[in-house]
Write an enzyme that holds these catalytic residues in place. Structure first.
Site, PDB file in Angstrom:
ATOM      1  N   LYS A 113       0.840  -1.209   0.000  1.00 35.98           N
ATOM      2  CA  LYS A 113       0.000   0.000   0.000  1.00 35.98           C
ATOM      3  C   LYS A 113       0.869   1.251   0.000  1.00 35.98           C
ATOM      4  O   LYS A 113       0.601   2.212  -0.723  1.00 35.98           O
ATOM      5  CB  LYS A 113      -0.881   0.026   1.260  1.00 35.98           C
ATOM      6  N   LYS A 202      -4.449 -16.274 -14.961  1.00 39.83           N
ATOM      7  CA  LYS A 202      -4.855 -16.916 -13.711  1.00 39.83           C
ATOM      8  C   LYS A 202      -6.312 -16.558 -13.393  1.00 39.83           C
ATOM      9  O   LYS A 202      -6.692 -15.389 -13.490  1.00 39.83           O
ATOM     10  CB  LYS A 202      -3.940 -16.429 -12.585  1.00 39.83           C
ATOM     11  N   LYS A 205     -10.806 -13.195  -9.067  1.00 36.15           N
ATOM     12  CA  LYS A 205     -11.853 -12.174  -8.974  1.00 36.15           C
ATOM     13  C   LYS A 205     -11.354 -10.861  -9.571  1.00 36.15           C
ATOM     14  O   LYS A 205     -12.106 -10.148 -10.211  1.00 36.15           O
ATOM     15  CB  LYS A 205     -12.206 -11.925  -7.502  1.00 36.15           C
TER      16      LYS A 205
END
Ligand code: ADP
Ligand code: TRP
Length: 331
Positions: A113, A202, A205
């Site tokens: 992050k 791959k 989601k």
């Protein structure tokens, strides 16, 4: 004494074929071995990112029903919601008192992050970081250490979290010169395969290329027909290597069926026929799972009861560890 194996999953989004083959199936396999097994839904971990009550509640039921539909037996594996075992959170505080702050600065999710904020030229490098995300590894360490866990089956991305749990436990044991906490081991799936999605990347989601595990037959067929292929004519020989259709087929068909389809690839098969074969093999395996899932998801009261019974058993275990921690630390 039986060894204890513990698995936790975050209740995020719809379970897909990649999750089933890469995570659920192998974990259930391990639970069948001669181990005491615990499985929990990490709903407080999910709260670091999912801040919509309905979504979190629905996801928790979805994951619970999904694992039971895939074969988790609540009589053999203790299944519970993380939030139903308050001892975990009490122990987490104690762990945090032994966790150097620098260890959290180096934890990969937080570091990623910060790096992203840096790249984006943000003034505040901690932009978008809540304390839950920052302390995520401490709560995860407590999930594990609160049950005297021996083994934790994890993907490679979780190895660092296991190291953090071990570091903290060792520090506490060293401080009190006794085995207050059991040192857990990560069991990393070495031959873990990456299941491709509809576009060949791959399945994830994040890439919007998934086949939901419990898609109804009709939409399952539709999705399979969407798998990206090349434009070779039907009579042209085809490579099984690198074919998404073949790779998925191998996960669902029998050895004989796999050999037969390989032959058909060699001698030429139309993509439509190959997809139909794949759809049929998947549908055969997934129909009983889907039926069980649908029955469970329509009955949240039953799911609540299963989870409550699991939490009761889990708390009995965690209470012992908490007592040991309190006595050792003088709290
Ligand atoms: P997603 O990438 O869809 O967000 P998660 O990160 O929630 O999936 O993965 C949950 C578990 O499923 C992890 O253990 C992960 O290793 C496994 N998994 C996810 N996608 C795949 C895949 N395409 N092939 C194999 N395993 C997968
Ligand atoms: N961090 C894990 C994940 O993102 C989920 C998790 C939380 C977990 N607590 C755990 C996994 C304890 C194993 C043991 O997949």
């Amino acid at each position: 004494m039986k060894k204890t194996v513990l698995t936790g999953v975050k209740p995020t989004g719809n379970v897909h074929i990649g999750n089933y083959i890469g995570a659920i199936r192998p974990a259930l396999h391990m639970a069948q071995a001669e181990h005491e097994s615990l499985f929990f839904i990490a709903n407080y971990h999910a709260l670091t990112t999912i801040q919509d009550a309905k979504e979190l509640r629905d996801n928790t039921y979805h994951v619970t029903a999904a694992w039971i539909a895939c074969g988790l037996d609540p009589q053999k594996t203790i299944i519970y919601r993380q939030s139903d075992v308050p001892e975990i959170f009490e122990i987490a505080w104690v762990l945090s008192c032994y966790c150097p702050k620098g260890l959290m600065n180096r934890a990969h999710a937080y570091k990623a992050k910060v790096q992203l904020n840096e790249q984006e030229g943000k003034q505040d490098l901690d932009f978008g970081v809540n304390m839950g995300l920052y302390q995520y590894p401490i709560l995860m360490a407590s999930d594990i250490l609160s049950f005297d866990t021996d083994f934790v089956p994890v993907g490679e991305d979780q190895i660092q979290h296991l190291e953090i749990a071990r570091d903290i436990a060792q520090k506490i044991n060293h401080t009190y010169k006794s085995q207050v906490l059991k040192i857990p081991q990560a069991v990393v799936q070495k031959d873990s395969k990456v299941i491709p999605g509809l576009d060949g990347q791959k399945m994830s989601k994040s890439y919007d290329n998934t086949i939901p595990l419990f898609a109804e037959s009709k939409s399952l067929r539709k999705l399979v027909m969407k798998i990206k292929t090349d434009s070779l004519p039907p009579e042209a020989p085809k490579q099984t290597e690198g074919s998404v259709i073949f790779q998925l087929y191998k996960e669902f068909a029998s050895q004989d069926e796999i050999a037969t389809l390989a032959k058909r690839f060699e001698t030429g098969i139309g993509w439509g026929d190959a997809k139909q074969a794949l759809f049929e093999s998947m549908d055969k395996v997934l129909t009983p799972l889907r039926d069980k899932y649908n029955a469970l998801i329509q009955n949240p009261t039953e799911l609540d009861q299963i989870l409550a019974e699991g939490a009761e058993k889990a708390r009995q275990k965690a209470k012992h560890v908490l007592e040991r921690v309190k006595t050792s630390t003088g709290v």
